[in-house]
Scaffold this motif. Structure first.
Motif, mmCIF file in Angstrom:
data_model
loop_
_atom_site.group_PDB
_atom_site.id
_atom_site.type_symbol
_atom_site.label_atom_id
_atom_site.label_comp_id
_atom_site.label_asym_id
_atom_site.label_seq_id
_atom_site.Cartn_x
_atom_site.Cartn_y
_atom_site.Cartn_z
ATOM 1 N N LEU A 292 -42.395 46.514 55.024
ATOM 2 C CA LEU A 292 -40.961 46.787 55.120
ATOM 3 C C LEU A 292 -40.673 47.969 56.039
ATOM 4 O O LEU A 292 -39.673 47.979 56.756
ATOM 5 N N THR A 293 -41.544 48.962 56.005
ATOM 6 C CA THR A 293 -41.353 50.117 56.891
ATOM 7 C C THR A 293 -41.405 49.686 58.350
ATOM 8 O O THR A 293 -40.539 50.058 59.156
ATOM 9 N N TYR A 294 -42.408 48.894 58.703
ATOM 10 C CA TYR A 294 -42.526 48.420 60.085
ATOM 11 C C TYR A 294 -41.407 47.444 60.441
ATOM 12 O O TYR A 294 -40.877 47.462 61.554
ATOM 13 N N TYR A 295 -41.049 46.587 59.492
ATOM 14 C CA TYR A 295 -39.975 45.616 59.747
ATOM 15 C C TYR A 295 -38.658 46.331 60.061
ATOM 16 O O TYR A 295 -37.965 45.996 61.022
ATOM 17 N N LEU A 296 -38.331 47.318 59.237
ATOM 18 C CA LEU A 296 -37.058 48.018 59.425
ATOM 19 C C LEU A 296 -37.052 48.870 60.692
ATOM 20 O O LEU A 296 -36.058 48.898 61.425
ATOM 21 N N PHE A 309 -33.658 55.603 53.692
ATOM 22 C CA PHE A 309 -32.507 55.295 52.840
ATOM 23 C C PHE A 309 -32.441 53.808 52.497
ATOM 24 O O PHE A 309 -31.908 53.437 51.445
ATOM 25 N N ALA A 310 -32.987 52.970 53.363
ATOM 26 C CA ALA A 310 -32.972 51.533 53.097
ATOM 27 C C ALA A 310 -33.801 51.183 51.867
ATOM 28 O O ALA A 310 -33.622 50.108 51.281
ATOM 29 N N PHE A 311 -34.704 52.082 51.473
ATOM 30 C CA PHE A 311 -35.526 51.848 50.280
ATOM 31 C C PHE A 311 -34.839 52.312 48.995
ATOM 32 O O PHE A 311 -35.369 52.093 47.899
ATOM 33 N N MET A 312 -33.682 52.951 49.099
ATOM 34 C CA MET A 312 -33.034 53.513 47.919
ATOM 35 C C MET A 312 -32.688 52.497 46.840
ATOM 36 O O MET A 312 -32.809 52.796 45.642
ATOM 37 N N PRO A 313 -32.252 51.270 47.185
ATOM 38 C CA PRO A 313 -31.980 50.306 46.110
ATOM 39 C C PRO A 313 -33.202 50.018 45.251
ATOM 40 O O PRO A 313 -33.086 49.802 44.041
ATOM 41 N N MET A 314 -34.384 50.024 45.869
ATOM 42 C CA MET A 314 -35.601 49.816 45.097
ATOM 43 C C MET A 314 -35.838 50.994 44.159
ATOM 44 O O MET A 314 -36.206 50.805 42.987
ATOM 45 N N VAL A 315 -35.624 52.202 44.653
ATOM 46 C CA VAL A 315 -35.799 53.385 43.817
ATOM 47 C C VAL A 315 -34.827 53.350 42.640
ATOM 48 O O VAL A 315 -35.201 53.593 41.484
ATOM 49 N N ALA A 316 -33.554 53.013 42.930
ATOM 50 C CA ALA A 316 -32.546 52.935 41.866
ATOM 51 C C ALA A 316 -32.927 51.877 40.841
ATOM 52 O O ALA A 316 -32.791 52.086 39.622
#
Length: 506
Positions: A292-296, A309-316
C-alpha cells in the motif's frame, strides 16, 4: 498449599499503563518510521543500493534474535529494571543513529536499537500481564495495548513522513528520545512490579546461544531469500542452519533444569495456537503495509505525509476494534469467537484490495478495505495479546511475552520477504506476457500496471494466510472467556509464592 495473602491492585496501575503504552508505541513506531526516511538517509550517507536493506535488517536481526533472551532477563532481573534499562538503551542507540556520520555508524545504531528493543518489548507486555489480573480491567488494559500494537506501524508511517518531509531524516531517530524520557520517569514514579514473581534460577546459557543463533538465522534467511532468491545456496544454508539450531534448542529446553523457554509455555494448546495464528496474521499485515505504501506513493503519486494519513482509517478501525469490540466482549465470550471473525473480516478487507488497479479511487477501494482490515485486526489482536500471557505463572511472564513479540518479529520478516518475492515474480510474468502493450501504454503507465498486478497477486496470498489463521484459531484455541477470578500460584522448588495471572475459564 499454604495460604497466600490477597495482593490488592496498585492504585497507580492506570498511570503505569500510560507509560507502558508510550514505550510500546516507541518500539512499534520504529518498525516503520525509518522506512519512510530510508531514501533520504541513503543519499545523505552514501549508502549503496545493495547495503540499504541493512538499515532495516540490522534492527530486525538483533530484535528477533534476542527476544527470548530479553524476556528471560526480565523474569530473572525484574521486569521494571529490564523495562527501564531497555528504554535508556533504546534512547542512547537512537541518539547515535541520529548523529550518524557514515553507513557503519547508522547500521551499528540500528542493531543496538534492536538489542535494547528485545529487552524492552517483552518487559512491557509482561508488566502489563502481572499488573492487570482482574478480568474487566485486564480487558481494558489489553484493549489499549492491542490498539497500539496493531496501529502503531501505520502511525509510524505518518510521523516518519512528517519528520522526513518537513525536518530531516535524523529526526526519525531523535523522536525516540522524548518518548523514552517520559516513559523512564513514569516507570520510576508509578510502575510497580508485584512481589515474588521473579524466576530465581540461573540463566540457561546453551539455550540462549541456540535460540539467538537460530532466530537470527531464520530472520536472515528470509531477508536473503528476498534479495538473492529462494534457491540460492546462502538462503538454503541459512534455513537449514535455523532448523538445526531451533530443533537443538527444543531438545536442550526439554532437558535443562532452568530452561530459557519452558516448554510448558508453548505446549499449552490455546497459547501455542495464539502464537502461530498471530505470526501468520502479521505476515499478511506487513506485506500489505509495504504494497500500500508503494501503491499510494509510486502509482498514485501521494507525498510521504499524504500516504501516512491515508493509513488513518486503518488505525481508527484498529482502535475501535480493540477497545470497543475486543475489550467489551473478552470477558463474555471465548477468544476464538473474537479472533476467528476478526481475521475473516480482515481477510475480506484484503479481498477488496485484490481488485486494485492503477485508476482505482481511494474512497471507493482503499478506504473501505482499510476500515475492514482495521476493525478485524483490532478485534482479533486484543484477545490474542491477552490470551498469550493469560494463565502463565508470574515467573514465566517475561518469556511468554517475548514469544508474542517473537511471533510478530519473525512474521514480519517472513511477510516482507515472502510477499515481496511473490509480487516481484507475478509482476515479471505479467510484464513478459503483455510486452506488446508497452509502446501503447507508455513507459510509466506500463510500469505502474505491472507493479499493481504484482501487488494484487501477493495480496491474494495474504487473504489465504488470514484464512489459515482463522482455521488455526478454530482448531487449536479452546480456552474459555477470560473472565475467571484471579488465582494464586504456589511456589515450586522452594521459590517464593506469588499471585498468579488468572487461570483460563472453561
Amino acid at each position: 498449599m499454604p495460604e497466600t495473602a490477597q495482593v490488592l491492585p496498585d492504585p497507580r496501575r492506570w498511570k503505569a499503563l500510560a507509560f507502558i503504552a508510550i514505550a510500546q508505541l516507541m518500539v512499534v513506531l520504529d518498525a516503520t518510521i525509518v522506512n519512510i526516511a530510508l531514501p533520504s538517509a541513503q543519499a545523505d550517507l552514501g549508502i549503496s543500493d545493495a547495503n540499504r536493506q541493512w538499515v532495516i535488517t540490522a534492527y530486525a536481526l538483533a530484535f528477533g534474535g534476542l527476544l527470548l533472551f530479553g524476556g528471560r532477563i526480565a523474569d530473572i532481573w525484574g521486569r521494571k529494571r529490564a523495562f527501564t534499562a531497555g528504554l535508556i538503551g533504546f534512547a542512547v542507540a537512537s541518539a547515535i543513529g541520529g548523529v550518524a556520520v557514515n553507513e557503519a555508524m547508522l547500521l551499528g545504531a540500528r542493531a543496538l536499537q534492536g538489542a535494547f528493543g528485545a529487552l524492552l518489548a517483552p518487559a512491557a507486555l509482561s508488566l502489563l500481564a502481572v499488573t492487570f489480573t482482574e478480568a474487566r480491567e485486564r480487558a481494558k488494559a489489553f484493549g489499549v495495548y492491542g490498539a497500539i500494537a496493531g496501529g502503531g506501524s501505520a502511525v509510524g508511517l505518518i510521523l516518519g513522513g512528517f519528520l522526513t518531509e518537513y525536518l530531516d531524516w535524523r529526526w526519525t531517530f531523535y523522536v525516540n528520545i522524548p518518548f523514552a524520557a517520559v516513559a523512564v520517569v513514569g516507570a520510576y514514579l508509578v510502575v510497580r512490579e508485584p512481589a515474588g514473581g521473579r524466576n530465581a534460577r540461573g540463566l540457561d546459557i546453551p539455550g540462549v546461544v541456540l535460540a539467538t543463533l537460530g532466530l537470527v538465522s531464520l530472520v536472515y534467511a528470509f531477508t536473503r531469500a528476498e534479495s538473492d532468491g529462494w534457491t540460492a545456496g546462502a538462503t538454503i544454508g541459512l534455513f537449514v542452519a535455523a532448523a538445526v539450531l531451533l530443533v537443538a534448542f527444543v531438545l536442550v529446553e526439554s532437558k535443562v533444569r532452568s530452561p530459557l523457554l519452558p516448554l510448558r509455555v508453548v505446549m499449552d494448546r490455546s497459547r501455542g495456537g495464539v502464537y502461530l495464528a498471530l505470526g501468520l496474521a502479521i505476515i499478511a499485515m506487513f506485506g500489505l503495509f509495504l504494497f500500500l505504501t508503494y501503491y499510494l506513493q509510486v502509482v498514485k503519486g501521494y507525498t510521504p505525509v499524504q500516504a501516512g494519513f491515508a493509513f488513518m482509517p486503518m488505525v481508527a478501525g484498529m482502535i475501535i476494534g480493540s477497545t470497543q469490540i475486543g475489550a467489551r466482549l473478552m470477558t463474555r465470550v471465548s477468544p476464538r469467537l473474537l479472533m476467528a471473525p476478526g481475521f475473516l473480516l480482515a481477510a475480506l478487507g484484503m479481498l477488496i484490495l485484490t481488485q486494485m488497479a492503477t485508476d482505482s479511487s481511494y474512497v471507493g477501494l482503499v478506504l473501505p478495505a482499510q476500515v475492514l482490515l482495521g476493525l478485524g485486526m483490532g478485534t482479533a489482536f486484543m484477545p490474542a495479546m491477552s490470551l498469550a500471557t493469560f494463565g502463565v505463572e508470574p515467573r514465566d511472564a517475561g518469556v511468554a511475552s517475548a514469544m508474542v513479540n517473537t511471533s510478530q518479529q519473525v512474521g514480519g520478516a517472513i511477510g516482507t520477504a515472502l510477499l515481496n518475492t511473490i509480487a516481484a515474480s507475478a509482476a515479471t510474468a505479467w510484464a513478459t506476457s503483455h510486452a506488446a502493450e508497452a509502446p501503447t501504454l507508455g513507459k510509466v503507465a506500463f510500469a505502474n500496471q505491472t507493479a499493481v498486478h504484482g501487488y494484487a497477486t501477493a495480496i491474494w496470498w495474504a487473504v489465504g494466510i488470514l484464512v489459515l489463521s482463522t482455521i488455526i484459531v478454530i482448531t487449536l484455541i479452546d480456552a474459555g472467556h477470560q473472565g475467571g477470578a484471579p488465582a494464586v500460584a504456589s511456589g515450586q522448588d522452594g521459590e517464593e509464592e506469588a499471585p498468579a495471572i488468572p487461570v483460563l475459564a472453561h
